[in-house]
Design an enzyme around this catalytic site. Structure first.
Site, PDB file in Angstrom:
ATOM      1  N   TYR A  95       2.411  -2.423  -3.998  1.00  0.00           N
ATOM      2  CA  TYR A  95       1.286  -2.107  -3.099  1.00  0.00           C
ATOM      3  C   TYR A  95       0.100  -1.564  -3.907  1.00  0.00           C
ATOM      4  CZ  TYR A  95      -1.529   0.848  -0.057  1.00  0.00           C
ATOM      5  OH  TYR A  95      -2.582   1.461   0.568  1.00  0.00           O
ATOM      6  N   ILE A 144      -6.631   3.840  10.827  1.00  0.00           N
ATOM      7  CA  ILE A 144      -7.848   4.349  10.176  1.00  0.00           C
ATOM      8  C   ILE A 144      -9.050   3.490  10.582  1.00  0.00           C
ATOM      9  CG2 ILE A 144      -8.885   4.983   7.964  1.00  0.00           C
ATOM     10  CD1 ILE A 144      -5.984   5.133   6.828  1.00  0.00           C
TER      11      ILE A 144
END
Ligand code: UDP
Length: 327
Positions: free
Chosen positions: A142, A12
């Protein structure tokens, strides 16, 4: 603007770097090249190799580039499943990296920060599509690490006036003619299914078909990586106006794992064999974003996020680069 992009050699980050340069911005990429690829970095960007966990290296980065207008922070551990196996690595690395960045941002008066956050903040949401006001219940270490970062940034604004936008990504996917998704090992659904289409993998394992969804497989909101990149650029350009915010970034439409497999069969014309496997720990059954706030505040639109367009753009890149950035 001059933008520091951490993780700018990753999937990304590299595509956002290219979009920033196309929009006329100057980019310094900082990446340890553990997951990223030097070849993915746009040639007009300055690439500095180093680790955000190395406080001295981060200080040297800011000493060499003291006048950045903003930071886009992509560099991170990002896998739900891995974070359940190695929770302390996720807390340690994801937090320490941002602490080192923020120390330098404060010291050098950098006032703008865009954080890659995650839909994994919303485990078992009460409402689908999920609005920004939904209760935060991270689904894994996470997600929890990203929520901790969101809270750190909240206090950085209160105390130092450092404004931030946290973009809670749903499932980034797709590619551009020049750049695509190349992780080692690959764990994401669309590139794995495309590896089957390329003949590099015999079959895909579907992680669970006993979820409370119409076909029993998990539903995700796939967002084209270019739309995601545009959300970062708009957020950075308008940060002074909108102030510290958190936005969900998705297409607003959900597709099951089996629907993604069918779409890959349609786009590639290849049969995709699959086997049924166990659930993957940390996976919520359904994640679909309500991105109304991003659309209203920044006039953002998911222009490329039709699933067929996403799969076709990823297929195009993988066909041209069957071994990723290795050729
Ligand atoms: N998935 C799967 N088999 C795979 C990889 C992923 O069934 O080999 C499923 C996974 O359980 C999830 C969806 O595909 O429901 C998307 O997973 P991915 O890892 O791409 O993204 P995540 O949702 O974890 O961000």
């Amino acid at each position: 603007m001059k933008i520091l992009v951490t993780g700018g050699a990753g999937y990304i980050g590299s595509i956002t770097t290219a979009e920033l340069i196309a929009a006329g911005h100057t980019v310094v990429v900082f990446d340890n090249l553990a997951q990223g690829h030097a070849a993915a970095v746009h040639p007009a960007a300055t690439l500095v190799q180093g680790s955000l966990l190395d406080q001295a290296a981060v200080a040297a980065l800011f000493a060499a580039h003291p006048a950045c207008d903003g930071i886009m922070h992509f560099a991170s551990h990002t896998l739900v499943g891995e974070s359940v196996q190695k929770p302390l690595m996720y807390f340690h690395d994801n937090l320490l990296a941002v602490m080192h960045l923020l120390e330098q941002a404060v010291a050098h008066g950098v006032q703008r920060f865009i954080l890659s956050s995650t839909a994994n903040l919303f485990d078992q949401p009460e409402q689908i599509p999920i609005p920004e006001t939904a209760a935060i219940r991270p689904g894994s270490p996470y997600g929890e690490s990203k929520y901790m970062l969101e809270r750190m940034l909240f206090w950085m604004d209160k105390i130092y006036g450092l404004r931030s936008v946290c973009l809670r990504y749903f499932n980034a996917a797709g590619g551009t003619p020049e750049r695509g998704e190349d992780h080692a090992p690959e764990t994401h659904l669309i590139p794995l299914v495309l590896q089957v289409a390329l003949g590099q993998r015999e079959a895909i394992t579907v992680f669970g078909n006993d979820y409370p969804t119409p076909d029993g497989t998990c539903i995700r909101d796939y967002i084209h990586v270019v739309d995601l990149a545009q959300a970062h650029i708009l957020a950075m350009e308008h940060l002074d106006r909108i102030g510290t915010r958190q936005f969900n970034v998705g297409s607003g439409r959900g597709f099951s794992v089996l629907e993604v497999i069918q779409m890959v069969e349609r786009v590639t014309g290849k049969p995709i064999p699959y086997t049924l496997g166990a659930r993957r720990m940390g996976d919520p059954p359904i994640l679909v974003a309500a991105s109304d706030q991003l659309q209203q505040e920044l006039n953002w639109q998911p222009r490329h996020s039709d699933l067929e367009q996403i799969v076709a753009s990823a297929w195009d890149w993988h066909q041209r680069n069957p071994h990723g950035y290795r050729g």
